[in-house]
Design a protein around this motif. Structure first.
Motif, PDB file in Angstrom:
ATOM      1  N   PHE A  66      22.671  23.185  12.765  1.00  0.00           N
ATOM      2  CA  PHE A  66      22.616  23.196  11.299  1.00  0.00           C
ATOM      3  C   PHE A  66      23.689  22.272  10.757  1.00  0.00           C
ATOM      4  O   PHE A  66      24.846  22.323  11.181  1.00  0.00           O
ATOM      5  N   SER A  67      23.295  21.442   9.777  1.00  0.00           N
ATOM      6  CA  SER A  67      24.236  20.540   9.119  1.00  0.00           C
ATOM      7  C   SER A  67      24.082  20.692   7.610  1.00  0.00           C
ATOM      8  O   SER A  67      23.010  20.406   7.054  1.00  0.00           O
ATOM      9  N   GLY A  68      25.138  21.160   6.973  1.00  0.00           N
ATOM     10  CA  GLY A  68      25.107  21.391   5.534  1.00  0.00           C
ATOM     11  C   GLY A  68      26.086  22.482   5.150  1.00  0.00           C
ATOM     12  O   GLY A  68      26.962  22.874   5.941  1.00  0.00           O
ATOM     13  N   LEU A  69      25.950  23.001   3.924  1.00  0.00           N
ATOM     14  CA  LEU A  69      26.827  24.075   3.464  1.00  0.00           C
ATOM     15  C   LEU A  69      26.549  25.365   4.213  1.00  0.00           C
ATOM     16  O   LEU A  69      25.399  25.701   4.516  1.00  0.00           O
ATOM     17  N   SER A  70      27.634  26.098   4.473  1.00  0.00           N
ATOM     18  CA  SER A  70      27.523  27.374   5.166  1.00  0.00           C
ATOM     19  C   SER A  70      28.595  28.313   4.627  1.00  0.00           C
ATOM     20  O   SER A  70      29.665  27.874   4.194  1.00  0.00           O
ATOM     21  N   VAL A  71      28.298  29.616   4.630  1.00  0.00           N
ATOM     22  CA  VAL A  71      29.288  30.625   4.249  1.00  0.00           C
ATOM     23  C   VAL A  71      29.694  31.384   5.507  1.00  0.00           C
ATOM     24  O   VAL A  71      28.839  31.949   6.202  1.00  0.00           O
ATOM     25  N   ALA A  72      30.989  31.372   5.795  1.00  0.00           N
ATOM     26  CA  ALA A  72      31.515  32.095   6.953  1.00  0.00           C
ATOM     27  C   ALA A  72      32.157  33.395   6.480  1.00  0.00           C
ATOM     28  O   ALA A  72      32.993  33.381   5.570  1.00  0.00           O
ATOM     29  N   ASP A  73      31.740  34.503   7.072  1.00  0.00           N
ATOM     30  CA  ASP A  73      32.452  35.766   6.866  1.00  0.00           C
ATOM     31  C   ASP A  73      33.633  35.777   7.827  1.00  0.00           C
ATOM     32  O   ASP A  73      33.454  35.707   9.044  1.00  0.00           O
ATOM     33  N   PRO A 152      34.709  35.799   2.372  1.00  0.00           N
ATOM     34  CA  PRO A 152      33.800  34.656   2.463  1.00  0.00           C
ATOM     35  C   PRO A 152      34.532  33.322   2.309  1.00  0.00           C
ATOM     36  O   PRO A 152      35.399  33.166   1.449  1.00  0.00           O
ATOM     37  N   VAL A 153      34.162  32.358   3.156  1.00  0.00           N
ATOM     38  CA  VAL A 153      34.733  31.019   3.132  1.00  0.00           C
ATOM     39  C   VAL A 153      33.582  30.022   3.111  1.00  0.00           C
ATOM     40  O   VAL A 153      32.667  30.103   3.939  1.00  0.00           O
ATOM     41  N   LEU A 154      33.616  29.086   2.170  1.00  0.00           N
ATOM     42  CA  LEU A 154      32.580  28.063   2.082  1.00  0.00           C
ATOM     43  C   LEU A 154      32.979  26.884   2.958  1.00  0.00           C
ATOM     44  O   LEU A 154      34.096  26.364   2.857  1.00  0.00           O
ATOM     45  N   LYS A 212      39.792  17.789   0.724  1.00  0.00           N
ATOM     46  CA  LYS A 212      39.890  18.920   1.643  1.00  0.00           C
ATOM     47  C   LYS A 212      40.460  18.450   2.979  1.00  0.00           C
ATOM     48  O   LYS A 212      40.219  17.326   3.404  1.00  0.00           O
ATOM     49  N   TYR A 213      41.194  19.312   3.656  1.00  0.00           N
ATOM     50  CA  TYR A 213      41.917  18.857   4.847  1.00  0.00           C
ATOM     51  C   TYR A 213      41.861  19.821   6.025  1.00  0.00           C
ATOM     52  O   TYR A 213      42.433  19.544   7.088  1.00  0.00           O
ATOM     53  N   GLY A 214      41.179  20.964   5.901  1.00  0.00           N
ATOM     54  CA  GLY A 214      41.112  21.918   7.003  1.00  0.00           C
ATOM     55  C   GLY A 214      39.842  21.734   7.817  1.00  0.00           C
ATOM     56  O   GLY A 214      38.751  22.090   7.369  1.00  0.00           O
ATOM     57  N   TYR A 215      39.957  21.156   9.013  1.00  0.00           N
ATOM     58  CA  TYR A 215      38.813  20.869   9.877  1.00  0.00           C
ATOM     59  C   TYR A 215      38.780  21.839  11.058  1.00  0.00           C
ATOM     60  O   TYR A 215      39.813  22.077  11.690  1.00  0.00           O
ATOM     61  N   ARG A 216      37.597  22.371  11.343  1.00  0.00           N
ATOM     62  CA  ARG A 216      37.414  23.218  12.522  1.00  0.00           C
ATOM     63  C   ARG A 216      36.590  22.433  13.526  1.00  0.00           C
ATOM     64  O   ARG A 216      35.412  22.133  13.285  1.00  0.00           O
ATOM     65  N   LEU A 217      37.185  22.085  14.648  1.00  0.00           N
ATOM     66  CA  LEU A 217      36.593  21.202  15.652  1.00  0.00           C
ATOM     67  C   LEU A 217      36.348  22.033  16.901  1.00  0.00           C
ATOM     68  O   LEU A 217      37.240  22.218  17.724  1.00  0.00           O
ATOM     69  N   PHE A 218      35.130  22.534  17.028  1.00  0.00           N
ATOM     70  CA  PHE A 218      34.879  23.522  18.074  1.00  0.00           C
ATOM     71  C   PHE A 218      33.431  23.425  18.537  1.00  0.00           C
ATOM     72  O   PHE A 218      32.525  23.158  17.743  1.00  0.00           O
ATOM     73  N   GLY A 219      33.227  23.631  19.856  1.00  0.00           N
ATOM     74  CA  GLY A 219      31.877  23.630  20.409  1.00  0.00           C
ATOM     75  C   GLY A 219      31.203  22.277  20.362  1.00  0.00           C
ATOM     76  O   GLY A 219      29.973  22.191  20.394  1.00  0.00           O
ATOM     77  N   GLY A 220      31.997  21.192  20.275  1.00  0.00           N
ATOM     78  CA  GLY A 220      31.442  19.856  20.200  1.00  0.00           C
ATOM     79  C   GLY A 220      30.983  19.453  18.818  1.00  0.00           C
ATOM     80  O   GLY A 220      30.531  18.324  18.611  1.00  0.00           O
ATOM     81  N   ASP A 221      31.084  20.367  17.826  1.00  0.00           N
ATOM     82  CA  ASP A 221      30.662  20.093  16.464  1.00  0.00           C
ATOM     83  C   ASP A 221      31.877  20.023  15.543  1.00  0.00           C
ATOM     84  O   ASP A 221      33.021  20.144  15.985  1.00  0.00           O
ATOM     85  N   MET A 222      31.615  19.843  14.238  1.00  0.00           N
ATOM     86  CA  MET A 222      32.702  19.750  13.259  1.00  0.00           C
ATOM     87  C   MET A 222      32.352  20.581  12.037  1.00  0.00           C
ATOM     88  O   MET A 222      31.182  20.712  11.671  1.00  0.00           O
ATOM     89  N   ALA A 223      33.382  21.132  11.405  1.00  0.00           N
ATOM     90  CA  ALA A 223      33.223  21.848  10.143  1.00  0.00           C
ATOM     91  C   ALA A 223      34.435  21.563   9.272  1.00  0.00           C
ATOM     92  O   ALA A 223      35.535  21.315   9.775  1.00  0.00           O
ATOM     93  N   THR A 225      36.530  23.159   5.938  1.00  0.00           N
ATOM     94  CA  THR A 225      36.719  24.272   5.015  1.00  0.00           C
ATOM     95  C   THR A 225      36.819  23.748   3.589  1.00  0.00           C
ATOM     96  O   THR A 225      37.633  22.869   3.295  1.00  0.00           O
ATOM     97  N   LEU A 226      35.974  24.293   2.708  1.00  0.00           N
ATOM     98  CA  LEU A 226      35.919  23.834   1.322  1.00  0.00           C
ATOM     99  C   LEU A 226      36.591  24.808   0.356  1.00  0.00           C
ATOM    100  O   LEU A 226      37.373  24.395  -0.498  1.00  0.00           O
ATOM    101  N   ILE A 227      36.253  26.088   0.467  1.00  0.00           N
ATOM    102  CA  ILE A 227      36.837  27.096  -0.424  1.00  0.00           C
ATOM    103  C   ILE A 227      37.156  28.340   0.389  1.00  0.00           C
ATOM    104  O   ILE A 227      36.279  28.898   1.057  1.00  0.00           O
ATOM    105  N   ASN A 228      38.394  28.783   0.321  1.00  0.00           N
ATOM    106  CA  ASN A 228      38.848  29.993   0.990  1.00  0.00           C
ATOM    107  C   ASN A 228      39.090  31.065  -0.074  1.00  0.00           C
ATOM    108  O   ASN A 228      39.889  30.878  -0.989  1.00  0.00           O
ATOM    109  N   THR A 229      38.401  32.192   0.029  1.00  0.00           N
ATOM    110  CA  THR A 229      38.511  33.244  -0.981  1.00  0.00           C
ATOM    111  C   THR A 229      39.746  34.089  -0.709  1.00  0.00           C
ATOM    112  O   THR A 229      39.656  35.272  -0.365  1.00  0.00           O
ATOM    113  N   ALA A 230      40.887  33.484  -0.840  1.00  0.00           N
ATOM    114  CA  ALA A 230      42.138  34.171  -0.537  1.00  0.00           C
ATOM    115  C   ALA A 230      42.479  35.184  -1.630  1.00  0.00           C
ATOM    116  O   ALA A 230      42.069  35.050  -2.778  1.00  0.00           O
ATOM    117  N   HIS A 231      43.254  36.203  -1.270  1.00  0.00           N
ATOM    118  CA  HIS A 231      43.759  37.159  -2.272  1.00  0.00           C
ATOM    119  C   HIS A 231      45.240  37.466  -2.057  1.00  0.00           C
ATOM    120  O   HIS A 231      45.781  38.376  -2.652  1.00  0.00           O
TER     121      HIS A 231
END
Length: 327
Positions: A66-73, A152-154, A212-223, A225-231
């Motif tokens: 999958f390539s596009g926007l995703s929401v990570a719990d 949730p993190v976009l 944006k500057y937070g990259y997750r480089l894992f499993g041979g793919d890339m992601a 981080t766009l929005i972190n729902t921090a509290h």
């Protein structure tokens, strides 16, 4: 306009009728293409399903991914505004509510579309310029989420066909080669995927952002981080309308050229529509010219009547830098 045809039923109104479907801009396939790349999108979700590099005649994305926007719990326990929690679940954003194509002459074409996720909305304009190796995803996101059982993190996901075993990352005053890791790492403006399975001299898939500057480089793919729902420490810091751009394209994993592309994308010329008139300045010119070989100028400052350039050498070579202030 319409057309008629004869049939066993006779002529109009009992014959064949062809409506003017062109004004509705229906398409069998959603494709953006120039002389460098061809990109295709799923018309039911506008996710990116193909990125084809024409110089290599090679597909760059994994059709099974999958390539596009995703929401990570993500795990809420122990998180802060500066820490992305452990991924617990990923949900692709595919709820499409509208999609329209546009073509600005021969210079730019693209799609404007809207996606819904949870209680939030993402408006996107994806475009491809005639002379560009990159798709630009320009997002306006109305983010209304808050943490609960999970946070949730976009993100923006890229599934790469030739799975990367290392990544060329933009870091302060240079670049770094990183191995994959199941957590975010910082990159200033770009990350290029490099695979030992790729043919020598082949282009890398490059993921970029304007802010944006937070990259997750894992499993041979890339992601990314766009929005972190921090509290923590601010209970509601991200509930806002966010604007940002993500760039996806192909380019040689050359640090100097990647830096130059970042500079072009970060400082896009502004166009102002005006009436034709005679000017007093030459049509082109610059305050200063520089020649620095494989070095890249990162800043220019003025102090005590002198000009102070700062450069970084990106290929491990000796260089002679020359600067000239024009009259």
């Amino acid at each position: 306009s319409s057309d008629v045809c004869s049939s066993d039923l006779g002529t109009y109104p009992f014959g064949c009728f062809y409506g003017d479907w062109g004004r509705l801009k229906y398409e069998d396939r959603c494709v953006l293409e120039n002389k460098f790349i061809r990109a295709e999108f799923d018309p039911l979700s506008m996710r990116l399903i193909s990125l084809y590099d024409k110089s290599e005649n090679a597909e760059k994305l994994d059709p099974e991914g999958f390539s596009g926007l995703s929401v990570a719990d993500t795990q809420d326990s122990g998180m802060t505004a500066w820490l992305i929690g452990r991924y617990l679940k990923k949900t692709p954003v595919t709820r499409l509510t509208c999609s329209d194509r546009f073509d600005n002459g021969a210079l730019r074409s693209g799609y404007s579309f809207r996606l819904k996720m949870l209680g939030s909305t993402a408006d996107c304009t994806v475009s491809l310029d005639a002379d560009s190796h990159y798709l630009q995803f320009a997002y306006t996101v109305d983010w209304n989420e808050r943490s609960g059982e999970t946070l949730p993190v976009l993100t923006f996901e890229l599934a790469i066909k030739d799975k990367a075993d290392r990544y060329l990352c933009d870091v302060p005053m240079g670049t770094a080669i990183r191995a994959g890791a199941n957590h975010d790492v910082p990159c200033l403006s770009f990350c290029a995927a490099v695979s030992k399975n790729s043919a020598p001299g082949s282009a890398s898939v490059v993921l970029r952002s304007d802010s944006k500057y937070g990259y997750r480089l894992f499993g041979g793919d890339m992601a990314l981080t766009l929005i972190n729902t921090a509290h923590n420490p601010d209970p509601l810091p991200e509930r806002f309308i966010h604007t940002f751009s993500v760039y996806v394209g192909t380019e040689q994993p050359d640090p100097l050229e990647l830096y130059r592309t970042s500079e072009k994308l970060a400082h896009v010329p502004k166009a102002l529509p005006v009436n034709p008139h005679t000017g007093t300045l030459p049509p082109s010119g610059t305050l200063m010219t520089a020649s620095a070989g494989t070095a890249f100028m990162t800043s220019l400052s003025f102090a005590n009547g002198s000009i102070r350039p700062r450069l970084v050498e990106l290929k491990g070579e000796k260089n002679l830098a020359a600067f000239r202030v024009n009259d």
